[in-house]
Each structure stands twice: as structure tokens, then as C-alpha cells.
Design a protein around this motif. Sequence first.
Motif, PDB file in Angstrom:
ATOM      1  N   VAL A  74       0.845  -1.194   0.000  1.00 19.31           N
ATOM      2  CA  VAL A  74       0.000   0.000   0.000  1.00 19.31           C
ATOM      3  C   VAL A  74       0.883   1.246   0.000  1.00 19.31           C
ATOM      4  O   VAL A  74       1.856   1.321   0.755  1.00 19.31           O
ATOM      5  N   HIS A  75       0.527   2.185  -0.865  1.00 19.05           N
ATOM      6  CA  HIS A  75       1.267   3.447  -1.010  1.00 19.05           C
ATOM      7  C   HIS A  75       0.322   4.630  -0.857  1.00 19.05           C
ATOM      8  O   HIS A  75      -0.887   4.492  -0.991  1.00 19.05           O
ATOM      9  N   HIS A  76       0.909   5.804  -0.640  1.00 19.35           N
ATOM     10  CA  HIS A  76       0.165   7.034  -0.885  1.00 19.35           C
ATOM     11  C   HIS A  76       0.861   7.755  -2.032  1.00 19.35           C
ATOM     12  O   HIS A  76       2.036   7.520  -2.305  1.00 19.35           O
ATOM     13  N   ALA A 124       6.352  -0.958 -10.736  1.00 24.68           N
ATOM     14  CA  ALA A 124       7.551  -0.176 -10.430  1.00 24.68           C
ATOM     15  C   ALA A 124       7.148   0.697  -9.256  1.00 24.68           C
ATOM     16  O   ALA A 124       6.805   1.861  -9.401  1.00 24.68           O
ATOM     17  N   HIS A 125       7.120   0.066  -8.067  1.00 22.65           N
ATOM     18  CA  HIS A 125       6.591   0.802  -6.913  1.00 22.65           C
ATOM     19  C   HIS A 125       7.387   0.599  -5.638  1.00 22.65           C
ATOM     20  O   HIS A 125       7.252   1.390  -4.703  1.00 22.65           O
ATOM     21  N   VAL A 126       8.216  -0.452  -5.567  1.00 22.21           N
ATOM     22  CA  VAL A 126       9.090  -0.621  -4.399  1.00 22.21           C
ATOM     23  C   VAL A 126      10.475  -0.984  -4.926  1.00 22.21           C
ATOM     24  O   VAL A 126      10.657  -2.070  -5.480  1.00 22.21           O
ATOM     25  N   GLY A 173       2.924  -1.941   4.094  1.00 22.88           N
ATOM     26  CA  GLY A 173       3.109  -0.588   3.594  1.00 22.88           C
ATOM     27  C   GLY A 173       4.450  -0.514   2.900  1.00 22.88           C
ATOM     28  O   GLY A 173       5.355  -1.315   3.176  1.00 22.88           O
ATOM     29  N   HIS A 174       4.587   0.422   1.992  1.00 27.40           N
ATOM     30  CA  HIS A 174       5.852   0.591   1.270  1.00 27.40           C
ATOM     31  C   HIS A 174       7.034   0.637   2.246  1.00 27.40           C
ATOM     32  O   HIS A 174       8.054   0.000   2.051  1.00 27.40           O
ATOM     33  N   ARG A 175       6.856   1.383   3.369  1.00 34.77           N
ATOM     34  CA  ARG A 175       7.982   1.572   4.292  1.00 34.77           C
ATOM     35  C   ARG A 175       8.389   0.272   4.997  1.00 34.77           C
ATOM     36  O   ARG A 175       9.499   0.172   5.506  1.00 34.77           O
ATOM     37  N   LEU A 183       8.829   7.430   3.525  1.00 36.72           N
ATOM     38  CA  LEU A 183       7.767   7.734   4.487  1.00 36.72           C
ATOM     39  C   LEU A 183       6.458   7.063   4.077  1.00 36.72           C
ATOM     40  O   LEU A 183       5.512   6.992   4.860  1.00 36.72           O
ATOM     41  N   CYS A 184       6.388   6.617   2.857  1.00 38.23           N
ATOM     42  CA  CYS A 184       5.172   6.042   2.270  1.00 38.23           C
ATOM     43  C   CYS A 184       4.716   4.797   3.043  1.00 38.23           C
ATOM     44  O   CYS A 184       5.553   3.976   3.380  1.00 38.23           O
ATOM     45  N   PRO A 185       3.452   4.602   3.329  1.00 37.48           N
ATOM     46  CA  PRO A 185       2.285   5.346   2.836  1.00 37.48           C
ATOM     47  C   PRO A 185       1.820   6.458   3.779  1.00 37.48           C
ATOM     48  O   PRO A 185       0.657   6.866   3.696  1.00 37.48           O
ATOM     49  N   PRO A 236       9.124  10.604  -0.106  1.00 37.36           N
ATOM     50  CA  PRO A 236       7.759  10.684   0.402  1.00 37.36           C
ATOM     51  C   PRO A 236       6.803   9.658  -0.203  1.00 37.36           C
ATOM     52  O   PRO A 236       5.723   9.455   0.319  1.00 37.36           O
ATOM     53  N   HIS A 237       7.145   9.012  -1.315  1.00 35.75           N
ATOM     54  CA  HIS A 237       6.181   8.136  -1.974  1.00 35.75           C
ATOM     55  C   HIS A 237       6.764   6.787  -2.335  1.00 35.75           C
ATOM     56  O   HIS A 237       7.946   6.583  -2.103  1.00 35.75           O
TER      57      HIS A 237
HETATM   58 ZN   LIG Z   1       5.147   4.148  -1.885  1.00 40.47          ZN
END
Ligand SMILES: [Zn+2]
Length: 237
Positions: A74-76, A124-126, A173-175, A183-185, A236-237
Motif C-alpha cells: 500500500v502506497h500514498h 515499479a513501486h518498491v 506498507g511501502h515503508r 515515508l510512504c504510505p 515521500p512516496h
Molecule cells: Zn510508496
Amino acid sequence: MFAKTHLHRYRNLLKYLPVLPAIGLLVVLCYRFWPTVSPLGPPVIISRAEWGAEPPDPQLQNPMSREVFNTVVVHHSAMAPYEGPREIQYAHMHERGFLDIGYHFVLDGRGRIYEGRNLAVHGAHVREHNAGTLGIVLMGNYEELTPSAEQVDRLKWLVRELMQHHPLTHLAGHRDLLPGKTLCPGTHLEPLLPALAAELGLRFGAGGYLGPEPAPTAPTTRVSNPAAAPAPGATPH
Ligand SMILES: [Zn+2]
């Protein structure tokens, strides 16, 4: 007498002048936060064609062999809550050098779900953890905003739908996959995820990640574009 009455009326109107800035501020706040406070409609997945997605870069036309997704990440977006899949796709493709939008799904504040990257290719998110991880992003910056219960419910609905088609075991969460690097999400979304995972019967965290991402048989970012290189420090994301 007539003129005096009118003057009196104008004086009456003038006394409302001091509240005009407050009304203006209310209008601005409603516009700014409306996506996160308005009631949700029925679950709907908006296709790429419907939201006007740009075609993926031609280098993404030969997807990698289908993989098993076992972890939902999960991301923001860390963008304004009204900036949606089009803005995210533009940033990913034209500012960061990705071959398409990086996430598989985008969820807005009204619970509408937008189809993202083809599920037959890596997201392409982590960074370095895209194998086996399915990316869902909530529009908005949840360092500042707090997701509504309805929005979290809709995220739960989406993950439950995905569980029908993928052997998902974990939600993170991404983090959780890149501790200290992002810092995401966001501070207001991350703490909600363990309970969400429990309600779905999933384990929480990065424990499902199976190891280093295998060398891709097709590029996931433009070969000539160095913009996809990881940025140092927490992002941040
Ligand atoms: Zn993220």
C-alpha cells in the motif's frame, strides 16, 4: 424615508462583510479536502481507456512471464488528493523514466478504483522489491491527511477481490519493505494496515517477500534514462 430604508438595508449587509473571508476559506477547504470527505459510491474499477491512460512505453509491450503476487503493498501518492492516475502516470513516465504508471491500482478519496499497470508485468513501486508485490496507491498525502473509514473499507474490498485471483499471503506498507528509506504510505495510513491485514486473513509486513528481484528479461525502466535510479534518503512516496 425611502432612501433611509435602503441605507439601512445596506448597513445590514455591511455587517456580514467580516464573515466573507471565513466563507471563502470554507469553500477552499471543501475543494481541497472534498475527495476525502464525500460519501463513497458503489465499488467500480475504472479502466485505463476510461481514465485516458497513455499507452505504456513500447519497451513494455513484451511482458515478463506471469509471476505470482503474494504481497500487496500500500502506497500514498504524496500528491494533492485530486491528482489522480493521469498525473501519477505522467510523473512516473516523464519525470522518473518508468515505462508506465508504476502501481497496479489507484484508489481515490471517493472510493473509485483506477486500473493501473498491467498485472502481467512487474510494477515499479518498491525499489528492488517489485517481484511478487502488487502495488496499490491511495491518492493524497497521508503524512497530512487521514483516510476515511469508507476509503479503508474500499481498499479492503479491492484486496479481497484480488485475493480471488492471486495467492496473496501478506499486506504491507511501502515503508515496511524499505525501512528508513521512505515515508510512504504516510504516518496516518501505515498504522491502519495491520488491522486491515488481520481482517482480510493476511499477515502484515514484509515477511512474504521472497528475495532479490530476479534479473528482468525485459526492461522495467527506459534503458537510456537514468532518472529511475534510486534517490538517496527517505522519499515521500
Ligand atoms: Zn510508496
